[in-house]
Write an enzyme that holds these catalytic residues in place. Sequence first.
Site, short mmCIF file in Angstrom:
data_model
loop_
_atom_site.label_atom_id
_atom_site.label_comp_id
_atom_site.label_asym_id
_atom_site.label_seq_id
_atom_site.Cartn_x
_atom_site.Cartn_y
_atom_site.Cartn_z
CG ASP A 7 -42.39 27.03 -28.63
OD1 ASP A 7 -41.37 27.14 -27.92
OD2 ASP A 7 -43.47 27.52 -28.61
CG ASP A 9 -44.27 25.58 -22.75
OD1 ASP A 9 -44.61 24.49 -22.26
OD2 ASP A 9 -43.08 25.82 -22.39
N GLY A 44 -43.05 32.49 -24.65
CA GLY A 44 -41.51 32.28 -25.52
C GLY A 44 -40.50 32.65 -24.70
NE ARG A 47 -38.39 28.62 -14.53
CZ ARG A 47 -37.57 27.26 -13.95
NH1 ARG A 47 -37.17 27.29 -12.94
NH2 ARG A 47 -37.63 26.22 -14.74
CB SER A 115 -39.66 25.19 -21.16
OG SER A 115 -39.80 24.54 -19.86
CG ASN A 117 -40.06 22.96 -15.91
OD1 ASN A 117 -39.49 22.06 -15.07
ND2 ASN A 117 -40.32 24.23 -15.70
CG ASP A 169 -46.75 29.56 -29.29
OD1 ASP A 169 -45.71 29.11 -29.05
OD2 ASP A 169 -47.68 29.78 -28.24
C1 BG6 Z 1 -41.46 28.98 -22.83
C2 BG6 Z 1 -42.84 29.34 -22.37
O1 BG6 Z 1 -41.74 27.60 -23.33
O2 BG6 Z 1 -40.72 28.38 -21.49
C3 BG6 Z 1 -42.63 30.75 -21.37
O3 BG6 Z 1 -43.40 29.94 -23.39
C4 BG6 Z 1 -41.70 30.09 -20.30
O4 BG6 Z 1 -43.75 31.22 -21.10
C5 BG6 Z 1 -40.45 29.57 -20.87
O5 BG6 Z 1 -41.56 31.17 -19.25
C6 BG6 Z 1 -39.60 29.23 -19.60
O6 BG6 Z 1 -40.37 28.18 -18.96
P1 BG6 Z 1 -39.65 27.12 -17.78
O7 BG6 Z 1 -40.53 25.81 -17.74
O8 BG6 Z 1 -38.20 27.18 -17.66
O9 BG6 Z 1 -39.87 28.12 -16.65
MG MG Z 2 -44.56 28.67 -27.45
#
Ligand code: BG6
Ligand code: MG
Length: 217
Positions: A7, A9, A44, A47, A115, A117, A169
Site C-alpha cells: 500500500d 499512503d 484505505g 475518495r 489513490s 494520485n 496499514d
Molecule cells: C488511500 C488513502 O491510499 O487513497 C485514502 O488511504 C484515500 O485515505 C484514497 O481516500 C484515495 O486517494 P486519492 O488520492 O485518490 O484521493
Molecule cells: Mg494506507
Amino acid sequence: MKAFIFDLDGVIVFTDRYHYLAWKRMADRIGVYFDETINNRLRGVSRAKSLEIILERSEEKRFSDAQKQELMEEKNSYYKELLQSMTPKDVDQEVRETLEVLRRRGYKLAIGSSSKNAGFILERIGLTGVFDAVSDGNLITHSKPNPEVFLKAAELLEVSPVECCVVEDAFAGIDAAKAAGMLAIGIGDAAGYEAADIRIRSLAELKNRNFGGEKSG
Ligand code: BG6
Ligand code: MG
C-alpha cells in the site's frame, strides 16, 4: 512467495496528514464538522467513499452527483498543492533499504493503492522506477476492502495471488488482501488488527523474515 504488494499512503509514505488537511479545508468551507477521528475512518477507502463518510455530519443531506464531484475536485486540488512539497527525503531510509533488499532476494515489487494520485506521489518521492507494477485507483472500479486493486497488481506482475504478500496499514486493506487470497501483513494501525496474518512495527522487519521463494546463491 514471489511478490510484495505495498500500500502507498501510510506504508511507503505518510500522506495521512495531507489528506486530513485537505478534507478539513473543504469541510470547513461548507460548514461540516470534521476531525482527526473521522479522518481515521478514511484510511484505505476511495475518495468518493471518504466524501460520503464526511457528509454523514452534514445537515444538508441531499448533494447531487455533480456537487459531490465538485467537492472531491476541491479537496483533491488542496491535496495536490500539499503533495507539491514532498521530496525524496519524505521516504525513510529503512523503507528504501527494505525495498532494495527484497528486490535483491528476487521478489517482484508492486504498489496496490486506492489513490488516483499514486503515480504523482511516486514521482515526487523519486520511487517511480522501483516498482515492477503500480495498481492504483485509476485502474479499479471497487476500492478496498474489495480485493480488485491487489488482484490487478498480481495480474500486472504475472504472479498468482497466493504468491503475493500485501503490506497494509488500513483495516480495509487487510480485508482486501485476505479476500484476494494473499498473505496480509499489518503495519501501523493494521498491526493491531487480528485479521492480519503477520504484524510488524517497521518495514525493516520484512528483511528479517523468510517468506520462501528467495533467490539462492
Ligand atoms: C488511500 C488513502 O491510499 O487513497 C485514502 O488511504 C484515500 O485515505 C484514497 O481516500 C484515495 O486517494 P486519492 O488520492 O485518490 O484521493
Ligand atoms: Mg494506507
